[in-house]
Design an enzyme around this catalytic site. Sequence first.
Site, PDB file in Angstrom:
ATOM      1  N   ARG A 172      -9.651  -8.382 -13.247  1.00  0.00           N
ATOM      2  CA  ARG A 172      -8.332  -9.011 -13.373  1.00  0.00           C
ATOM      3  C   ARG A 172      -8.355 -10.239 -14.292  1.00  0.00           C
ATOM      4  O   ARG A 172      -7.328 -10.891 -14.464  1.00  0.00           O
ATOM      5  CB  ARG A 172      -7.826  -9.430 -11.989  1.00  0.00           C
ATOM      6  CG  ARG A 172      -7.857  -8.296 -10.982  1.00  0.00           C
ATOM      7  CD  ARG A 172      -7.382  -8.751  -9.622  1.00  0.00           C
ATOM      8  NE  ARG A 172      -7.539  -7.690  -8.626  1.00  0.00           N
ATOM      9  CZ  ARG A 172      -7.129  -7.774  -7.376  1.00  0.00           C
ATOM     10  NH1 ARG A 172      -6.537  -8.864  -6.944  1.00  0.00           N
ATOM     11  NH2 ARG A 172      -7.313  -6.765  -6.538  1.00  0.00           N
ATOM     12  N   TYR A 198       3.076  -5.203  -9.959  1.00  0.00           N
ATOM     13  CA  TYR A 198       3.410  -5.164  -8.532  1.00  0.00           C
ATOM     14  C   TYR A 198       4.024  -6.479  -8.084  1.00  0.00           C
ATOM     15  O   TYR A 198       5.109  -6.500  -7.487  1.00  0.00           O
ATOM     16  CB  TYR A 198       2.163  -4.853  -7.701  1.00  0.00           C
ATOM     17  CG  TYR A 198       2.309  -5.263  -6.251  1.00  0.00           C
ATOM     18  CD1 TYR A 198       3.219  -4.625  -5.413  1.00  0.00           C
ATOM     19  CD2 TYR A 198       1.552  -6.308  -5.731  1.00  0.00           C
ATOM     20  CE1 TYR A 198       3.364  -5.016  -4.094  1.00  0.00           C
ATOM     21  CE2 TYR A 198       1.693  -6.700  -4.408  1.00  0.00           C
ATOM     22  CZ  TYR A 198       2.597  -6.055  -3.594  1.00  0.00           C
ATOM     23  OH  TYR A 198       2.752  -6.445  -2.283  1.00  0.00           O
ATOM     24  N   ASN A 240       9.955   2.489  -7.208  1.00  0.00           N
ATOM     25  CA  ASN A 240       9.823   2.536  -5.750  1.00  0.00           C
ATOM     26  C   ASN A 240      10.225   1.215  -5.116  1.00  0.00           C
ATOM     27  O   ASN A 240      11.009   1.174  -4.172  1.00  0.00           O
ATOM     28  CB  ASN A 240       8.380   2.879  -5.368  1.00  0.00           C
ATOM     29  CG  ASN A 240       8.213   3.010  -3.864  1.00  0.00           C
ATOM     30  OD1 ASN A 240       8.444   4.069  -3.291  1.00  0.00           O
ATOM     31  ND2 ASN A 240       7.826   1.930  -3.202  1.00  0.00           N
ATOM     32  N   TYR A 289     -15.210 -11.148  -7.523  1.00  0.00           N
ATOM     33  CA  TYR A 289     -14.654 -10.916  -8.850  1.00  0.00           C
ATOM     34  C   TYR A 289     -14.482 -12.257  -9.578  1.00  0.00           C
ATOM     35  O   TYR A 289     -14.068 -13.263  -8.993  1.00  0.00           O
ATOM     36  CB  TYR A 289     -13.300 -10.234  -8.778  1.00  0.00           C
ATOM     37  CG  TYR A 289     -13.306  -8.834  -8.205  1.00  0.00           C
ATOM     38  CD1 TYR A 289     -14.491  -8.144  -7.935  1.00  0.00           C
ATOM     39  CD2 TYR A 289     -12.108  -8.173  -7.921  1.00  0.00           C
ATOM     40  CE1 TYR A 289     -14.490  -6.861  -7.422  1.00  0.00           C
ATOM     41  CE2 TYR A 289     -12.095  -6.882  -7.400  1.00  0.00           C
ATOM     42  CZ  TYR A 289     -13.287  -6.244  -7.144  1.00  0.00           C
ATOM     43  OH  TYR A 289     -13.276  -4.971  -6.622  1.00  0.00           O
ATOM     44  N   ASN A 331     -11.506  -6.713   3.968  1.00  0.00           N
ATOM     45  CA  ASN A 331     -11.838  -5.353   4.397  1.00  0.00           C
ATOM     46  C   ASN A 331     -12.878  -4.721   3.470  1.00  0.00           C
ATOM     47  O   ASN A 331     -13.737  -3.957   3.917  1.00  0.00           O
ATOM     48  CB  ASN A 331     -10.577  -4.485   4.453  1.00  0.00           C
ATOM     49  CG  ASN A 331      -9.648  -4.896   5.579  1.00  0.00           C
ATOM     50  OD1 ASN A 331     -10.044  -5.647   6.470  1.00  0.00           O
ATOM     51  ND2 ASN A 331      -8.423  -4.432   5.549  1.00  0.00           N
ATOM     52  N   LYS A 355       7.898  -7.698  -6.735  1.00  0.00           N
ATOM     53  CA  LYS A 355       8.200  -8.437  -5.502  1.00  0.00           C
ATOM     54  C   LYS A 355       8.996  -9.711  -5.812  1.00  0.00           C
ATOM     55  O   LYS A 355       9.871 -10.107  -5.030  1.00  0.00           O
ATOM     56  CB  LYS A 355       6.901  -8.786  -4.774  1.00  0.00           C
ATOM     57  CG  LYS A 355       6.030  -7.590  -4.425  1.00  0.00           C
ATOM     58  CD  LYS A 355       6.641  -6.726  -3.351  1.00  0.00           C
ATOM     59  CE  LYS A 355       6.315  -7.242  -1.976  1.00  0.00           C
ATOM     60  NZ  LYS A 355       6.682  -6.295  -0.905  1.00  0.00           N
ATOM     61  N   THR A 414       5.256 -11.162  -0.542  1.00  0.00           N
ATOM     62  CA  THR A 414       3.827 -11.424  -0.676  1.00  0.00           C
ATOM     63  C   THR A 414       3.587 -12.848  -1.132  1.00  0.00           C
ATOM     64  O   THR A 414       4.327 -13.393  -1.958  1.00  0.00           O
ATOM     65  CB  THR A 414       3.171 -10.447  -1.670  1.00  0.00           C
ATOM     66  OG1 THR A 414       1.852 -10.885  -1.966  1.00  0.00           O
ATOM     67  CG2 THR A 414       3.960 -10.336  -2.964  1.00  0.00           C
TER      68      THR A 414
END
Length: 824
Positions: free
Chosen positions: A338, A191, A126, A265, A250, A195, A152
């Site tokens: 992570r 991801y 994608n 985390y 958020n 990028k 990003t």
Amino acid sequence: MQEKNNAPIIVLGGDGYLGWPLALRLARQHRDRKIIIADNLSRRRLVKSLGADSLIPISSPSSRLAASRSIYGVTNLEFLHLDVNSEALTTLIRARQPIAIYHLAQQCSAPLSMRSREDALMTLRNNEEGNMRLLWAVKDHVPNCHIIKLGTFGEYAKSGLDIAEGYFRPSYNGKTAQRPVPYPRQSDDIYHASKINDTNYISIACRIWGLRITDVMQSTIFGAWTSDIAEHASLYTRLDYDEFYGTVVNRFLTQALCGQALTVYGSGHQRTGLMSLNDSVSSMAELWQQTPDKNEHRVINHLTEESFSINELADTIRDLVKDEGFPVEIQRGRFDPRGENEPSKLDYTVERRHVERRGQQEGLAEVVAKTLRMLLPYKNNINTTQLQPSHRWQQQAKAAKTASGDVVPLITTPQSDDDEGRWQRFQQTEFAYDHINLNPGTLGSPAASVLRAQREFETSDIMAFPVGQYGEGRKALLAAVTSANDLWPNREHQLQISAGASQCSNILALNLVRMCNAKQRKLKVLTTPHEHIGGTGAFERLPEFEVTYLSPDQLNHYDQFIEAVDTLRPDVAFFSHIAYDNAHIFPVCDWGRAVKERIPACWVLYDVSQSLGLMAPPLDYADVVFGSCHKWLFGPRGSGLMWTSPAFREQSGGLNWSGLPLIDDASSVGFSPAGGMDFSIFAGVGAALDLHRKIGEANIRQRCRYLASKLRQGLDALLLSYNIEHRFLNKQYALSCEAGVLTVAFKDYDPYPLYHAMNQRGVHCKCIKDTCKRGEARQLLRFGVPFYETEARLEYALSVMDECIRWVNLAGGRVVAGQRSPAG
């Protein structure tokens, strides 16, 4: 750069969290310029596939456009359902010649990219393929177009070295680079790796092809308020809080709303940059006019808060939400999906000249307060199970649940991406048409398996063997009859593969004249005013018949229907199972019983063309039931099914009076097709019936109803936004419509120019503009939604209707010979 007057701006990914408010801002600021939102709605589906959803309910794209028009008078927004990983992107860019393109259409979840091999591959395809297609399309067709690519801040290798804005001259071993090079980049997930690769491709496109690109290293965006969205719920953007798509602030705000501890985390020492949604929208909306020089790869570090560690951020949010009446604790170190175990907060500064030049930005406290006020009404929507991570990046990822190889979707009202995604894959497999046919009740679009079955029959060498053609045709016919009988078992009626409904009606009318010529008078036909001319036309035009139409009261009240039968004493009763114009489902078996109880000699005919494929054919009390296969069964053109009762067969003696029957059976003489013909039709009918059985009639009907309800909501909002007076006819009579069809009636609005414009843009429905049997003028648009369509394609259809209504309004509601609606 030389600007083309009023050239559009395209926002790829314009349905997303940042994309929608950005597109709205651009539309409000540049009302003389088309703002094209291009999105395949995959973010909505992906989030739902994870069992999550936006905390704030969000409207469909068509409803958003209608709301923006109603609230702000914005008429320059356009939505296109488009996948960046398709040739449609190149077609769009070539056709519309944009001045700027915002590229936000990427899978943006790092956790999802690490969940499984399938998710990783989906992310790479994608993101990198879509970006590559964009670069080539701009290079080939609009090389001066300004691309604003959403990168990003997570691309950067954060090692304690101050972060430059784009290119810099590093030093090592006492030597300084002679020319600027990109700041080092590093990723711990697929991801961010995609990028980083995008940035490399962009650098090549600028240096080698001379493109003009601004690469935005976007930090974590938070909040839900922008000055355009404000308090208008119909314009809200999404806000996710789950482990895959919920960004840290958020997520913290959502936890505070439901009284859960803020979960930090790992060690909590990792640093993050922050930027409010409104600040990001305001800054991004300015960028397209600040065009880089040719060959320039401009990089912007997009953040307003640069110094927070996650621990510091949690402390700050805790204090801010407490001031707003939401006291919470902080939970540190329990979750570490992570492997984030920085021993201490890294010390570095971030160069951000572009943001600093913009002046005062929103404060964190102000954004938190505004966002909490927006979220509070939806507090009860929070699914607390989504707030705790369950996937670890370091462990071997379990294969994500994927759809089976089956074509059959098991769920018709989608609850997840997998459900809707399977329908999308099915549509691409069996009905991969660019045009959207919302008029299958007239002529459906054949399934790929149907066309393949016919093609395989015709390409066989049997076509050079006449006797063999009859033999293979007989096999295909018997197979199709067997399939139909398996689908709709019946004990009394005999089934034949026939011609389409209009041809059957003609043959039946002529046969009834022959059978009843001894009466020495006109044959009285009782029918409804809602029949298609292809069904009743022969009875209306042959002088041997006298047709009487039931009134609305007689249709609506059983006692009045019986009174009409007793008064008329018809020779023929002709009823459609589903009304041609308003899609109402008639109680034909009740009517048939009433007729047969009072007049046993009356011939009762049911036309099931509008229902065959949506529901089982009604057979009770009927002498003949017939319908086309080329409508809702999506079979071969001109094919149909016919059921005949023993009494009708005995008295009529046959419908086909020449040649031997294709089926070697005495009971088929006069009813089975005879003579040479296109035998591949039987193979196609068999394939259509097999596909129907594979999907399941209940699934088909429920899916059609679900999609029709989605279309109705969007269409209603669209027409209301243009103040077009309308009403839906589907509940005109006693029984509500369950057929996946909706009919819109207009009083003072001529729908034909809209219908004409839609046809030119590849979206098709039925326009009925005439005087009905009762003498009343009617102006209708009839939409039937095939089960194989998708929510995304319906959104695209609504966006086309929006464009066409505007075009028709500008044209004064006229259709001029040779005049075309604007190209898509």
